[in-house]
Design a protein around this motif. Structure first.
Motif, PDB file in Angstrom:
ATOM      1  N   MET A 193       7.343   1.758 -21.560  1.00  0.00           N
ATOM      2  CA  MET A 193       7.173   0.469 -21.900  1.00  0.00           C
ATOM      3  C   MET A 193       9.115  -0.010 -21.732  1.00  0.00           C
ATOM      4  O   MET A 193      10.033   1.173 -21.894  1.00  0.00           O
ATOM      5  N   ASP A 194       9.463  -0.860 -21.380  1.00  0.00           N
ATOM      6  CA  ASP A 194      10.897  -0.901 -21.091  1.00  0.00           C
ATOM      7  C   ASP A 194      11.948  -0.089 -20.825  1.00  0.00           C
ATOM      8  O   ASP A 194      12.658  -0.179 -21.033  1.00  0.00           O
ATOM      9  N   GLY A 195      11.695   1.092 -19.943  1.00  0.00           N
ATOM     10  CA  GLY A 195      12.443   1.333 -18.922  1.00  0.00           C
ATOM     11  C   GLY A 195      12.496   0.830 -17.534  1.00  0.00           C
ATOM     12  O   GLY A 195      12.616  -0.989 -17.222  1.00  0.00           O
ATOM     13  N   ARG A 196      13.365   1.643 -17.296  1.00  0.00           N
ATOM     14  CA  ARG A 196      13.017   1.031 -15.148  1.00  0.00           C
ATOM     15  C   ARG A 196      12.595   1.000 -14.455  1.00  0.00           C
ATOM     16  O   ARG A 196      11.603   1.714 -15.058  1.00  0.00           O
ATOM     17  N   ASP A 197      11.999  -0.375 -13.744  1.00  0.00           N
ATOM     18  CA  ASP A 197      11.140  -0.928 -12.221  1.00  0.00           C
ATOM     19  C   ASP A 197      11.110   0.629 -11.738  1.00  0.00           C
ATOM     20  O   ASP A 197      11.822   1.137 -10.809  1.00  0.00           O
ATOM     21  N   LEU A 198      10.001   1.270 -11.566  1.00  0.00           N
ATOM     22  CA  LEU A 198       9.559   2.585 -11.126  1.00  0.00           C
ATOM     23  C   LEU A 198       9.776   1.600  -9.799  1.00  0.00           C
ATOM     24  O   LEU A 198       9.787   2.759  -8.828  1.00  0.00           O
ATOM     25  N   PHE A 199       9.438   0.883  -9.081  1.00  0.00           N
ATOM     26  CA  PHE A 199       9.554   0.537  -7.502  1.00  0.00           C
ATOM     27  C   PHE A 199      11.263   0.343  -7.171  1.00  0.00           C
ATOM     28  O   PHE A 199      10.958   0.154  -5.859  1.00  0.00           O
ATOM     29  N   ALA A 200      12.384   0.169  -8.088  1.00  0.00           N
ATOM     30  CA  ALA A 200      13.725   0.212  -7.920  1.00  0.00           C
ATOM     31  C   ALA A 200      14.568   0.867  -8.619  1.00  0.00           C
ATOM     32  O   ALA A 200      15.331   1.067  -8.737  1.00  0.00           O
ATOM     33  N   ALA A 201      13.993   2.336  -8.096  1.00  0.00           N
ATOM     34  CA  ALA A 201      14.105   3.386  -8.715  1.00  0.00           C
ATOM     35  C   ALA A 201      14.019   5.075  -7.503  1.00  0.00           C
ATOM     36  O   ALA A 201      13.877   5.744  -7.846  1.00  0.00           O
ATOM     37  N   ASP A 202      14.234   4.490  -6.353  1.00  0.00           N
ATOM     38  CA  ASP A 202      13.596   5.641  -5.157  1.00  0.00           C
ATOM     39  C   ASP A 202      14.976   6.975  -5.207  1.00  0.00           C
ATOM     40  O   ASP A 202      14.609   7.872  -4.894  1.00  0.00           O
ATOM     41  N   ASP A 203      15.665   6.457  -5.807  1.00  0.00           N
ATOM     42  CA  ASP A 203      17.102   7.280  -5.928  1.00  0.00           C
ATOM     43  C   ASP A 203      16.425   8.200  -7.271  1.00  0.00           C
ATOM     44  O   ASP A 203      17.425   9.670  -6.804  1.00  0.00           O
ATOM     45  N   LEU A 204      16.030   8.176  -7.565  1.00  0.00           N
ATOM     46  CA  LEU A 204      16.013   9.075  -9.024  1.00  0.00           C
ATOM     47  C   LEU A 204      14.008  10.116  -8.110  1.00  0.00           C
ATOM     48  O   LEU A 204      14.156  11.021  -8.719  1.00  0.00           O
TER      49      LEU A 204
END
Length: 261
Positions: A193-204
């Protein structure tokens, strides 16, 4: 296909010895396990030198003759087969197989997508995580910490054969698994929880990744979460409080698989 002319009974010494593999302690001592049902037996037979012996009822031996090929088959009666299976309705095939987990360093070498499942206690969840990893094209699964036994019959069955398709490592120390993944060049993403949005993390997600998944009930302890390179969260758009472990693993893995491709 070699077989005994008369099926062995539940009281036969060979059947009794195989039946002891229902106990985790005996499995660990012998480094042998039971693969129950045609899917598991087929998977075990696909790995060279994995299968020691296949027990089958005469009907199953005939029905699955193509699957069994030239494997060493011991015919047993229905009662003996049922004593080796924990299925409600046994399919008539149970194989005795050698342990197939691999060293941690081996499964991480050259990997681009890995799951580290920390302290997963439910065999159905563990098997389903392995199945999801297989489906998403992951390179390996690591069962870390105080995890369910990989060779629990329910784990094997829940994987629907996937336990035989990709490398799996066992590591008692989850933090050591995280450090080893990082040392192998994988970015460790903690699903929490409370992390970076999975669907806005393509760079990762486009980079080599080890997904760190926590226990079904309490998630990731702070020490593990803090050891990860990033914390990533699956957004909840509805009113559900959370996703279960297997579903969350599937979503994260497929997000990575899409980015990698």
């Amino acid at each position: 296909m070699a077989s005994f002319p008369t099926p062995l009974t539940a009281g036969n010494s060979r059947v009794k010895e195989a039946r002891k593999l229902a106990r985790r302690s005996f499995r660990a001592e012998q480094r042998l396990f039971l693969a129950d049902g045609p899917k598991a037996v087929e998977g075990a037979l696909s790995i060279p030198a994995c299968v020691v012996e296949v027990f089958a009822t005469p009907a199953a031996a005939e029905q699955y003759a193509g699957l069994l090929g030239d494997a060493a088959v011991t015919l047993v009666d229905d009662r003996a087969l049922a004593s080796l299976s924990d299925s409600v309705t046994p399919a008539g095939l149970v194989a005795v197989g050698r342990f197939l987990d691999r060293p941690l360093a081996d499964v991480l070498a050259g990997a681009r997508l890995v799951v580290i499942a920390a302290d997963v206690r439910d065999p159905g969840n563990a098997g389903t995580v392995i199945r999801c990893a297989d489906a998403a094209g992951a390179d390996a699964v690591i069962l870390a910490g105080d995890a369910v036994d990989l060779y629990n019959p329910k784990t094997i069955r829940a994987s629907v054969g996937s336990v035989f398709h990709l490398p799996i490592a066992l590591e008692r120390d989850p933090l050591a698994a995280v450090r080893a993944a990082q040392a192998a060049g994988l970015g460790v993403l903690a699903a929490d929880m409370d992390g970076r949005d999975l669907f806005a993390a393509d760079d990762l997600l486009a980079k080599p990744t080890a997904w760190l998944m926590g226990n079904e009930a309490w998630g990731l302890p702070d020490a593990l979460r803090d050891a990860a390179d990033e914390v990533v969260s699956i957004p909840i758009y509805g009113k559900a409080e959370s996703l279960n472990l297997a579903t969350a693993t599937a979503v994260c893995l497929y997000a990575s698989a899409r980015a990698h491709r």
